[in-house]
Write an enzyme that holds these catalytic residues in place. Sequence first.
Site, PDB file in Angstrom:
ATOM      1  N   ARG A  23     -13.834  28.122  11.766  1.00 50.52           N
ATOM      2  CA  ARG A  23     -13.610  28.954  12.942  1.00 50.52           C
ATOM      3  C   ARG A  23     -13.851  28.106  14.196  1.00 50.52           C
ATOM      4  NH1 ARG A  23     -16.847  33.560  11.461  1.00 50.52           N
ATOM      5  NH2 ARG A  23     -14.991  34.356  10.449  1.00 50.52           N
ATOM      6  N   ASN A  87     -26.224  32.932  11.818  1.00 48.95           N
ATOM      7  CA  ASN A  87     -25.524  32.182  10.779  1.00 48.95           C
ATOM      8  C   ASN A  87     -26.471  31.188  10.143  1.00 48.95           C
ATOM      9  OD1 ASN A  87     -22.635  32.990  11.356  1.00 48.95           O
ATOM     10  ND2 ASN A  87     -23.201  32.162  13.345  1.00 48.95           N
ATOM     11  N   ASP A 103     -21.102  26.121   8.278  1.00 51.11           N
ATOM     12  CA  ASP A 103     -21.478  27.513   8.027  1.00 51.11           C
ATOM     13  C   ASP A 103     -21.721  27.680   6.529  1.00 51.11           C
ATOM     14  OD1 ASP A 103     -20.718  30.314   7.093  1.00 51.11           O
ATOM     15  OD2 ASP A 103     -20.855  30.639   9.247  1.00 51.11           O
ATOM     16  N   ASP A 105     -22.373  30.597   4.897  1.00 57.48           N
ATOM     17  CA  ASP A 105     -22.051  31.940   4.395  1.00 57.48           C
ATOM     18  C   ASP A 105     -23.090  33.013   4.683  1.00 57.48           C
ATOM     19  OD1 ASP A 105     -19.782  30.660   3.045  1.00 57.48           O
ATOM     20  OD2 ASP A 105     -21.246  30.051   1.551  1.00 57.48           O
ATOM     21  N   ASP A 120     -23.686  38.869   3.045  1.00 60.67           N
ATOM     22  CA  ASP A 120     -22.829  37.885   2.390  1.00 60.67           C
ATOM     23  C   ASP A 120     -23.514  37.058   1.298  1.00 60.67           C
ATOM     24  OD1 ASP A 120     -20.775  38.760   4.080  1.00 60.67           O
ATOM     25  OD2 ASP A 120     -21.330  37.318   5.622  1.00 60.67           O
ATOM     26  N   GLU A 123     -20.871  36.087  -1.260  1.00 59.52           N
ATOM     27  CA  GLU A 123     -20.007  35.004  -0.767  1.00 59.52           C
ATOM     28  C   GLU A 123     -20.752  33.665  -0.863  1.00 59.52           C
ATOM     29  OE1 GLU A 123     -17.681  33.633   3.317  1.00 59.52           O
ATOM     30  OE2 GLU A 123     -18.772  35.529   3.293  1.00 59.52           O
TER      31      GLU A 123
END
Length: 176
Positions: A23, A87, A103, A105, A120, A123
């Site tokens: 991102r 994060n 990052d 997750d 998450d 994930e």
Amino acid sequence: MAVPIEGEPIQIHSYKHNGHIHRVWDETTILKGTQNLVIGGNDRTIVTESDGRTWVTREPAICYFHSQYWFNVIGMIREDGIYYYCNLSSPFIFDGEAVKYIDYDLDIKVFPDMTFNLLDEDEYERHRQEMKYPEPIDRILKSNVDQLIQWIRQRKGPFAPDFIDMWYERYLTYRR
């Protein structure tokens, strides 16, 4: 490592463990920049996802990055209070172009009343196996989840009363 200059706009780049871009935040104004700490502010900035889709942030935000911790914190200023999105990530680097981090997750969402949710985990587990996160990184990240929860409960660092308001006031001076 270069140091971002106060008042200057920079980008923020988030990567995944495999090196792929995750991102990009198009523009964040540097409010404080040292070797160890970057605080930035943005409002209605364009965010580009790895698949090329874009969206625009909805509210002013203060971003907190530290070179010694495996997390970063975004304080979002909304009408009903400050929400935090945390994060779990590598410590940041600044290469003269952008603040960059990996990052990992796991996220913690913190509400204005300082209650929070760890997000998450599924994930994280999937990516940990797919991208083969090394065991030491897994331990560091889990330890930093505990550290972050301690900061939230103790209202430390970016969670301290008035922290976000103070830096938002500084951000407004650059917007005038």
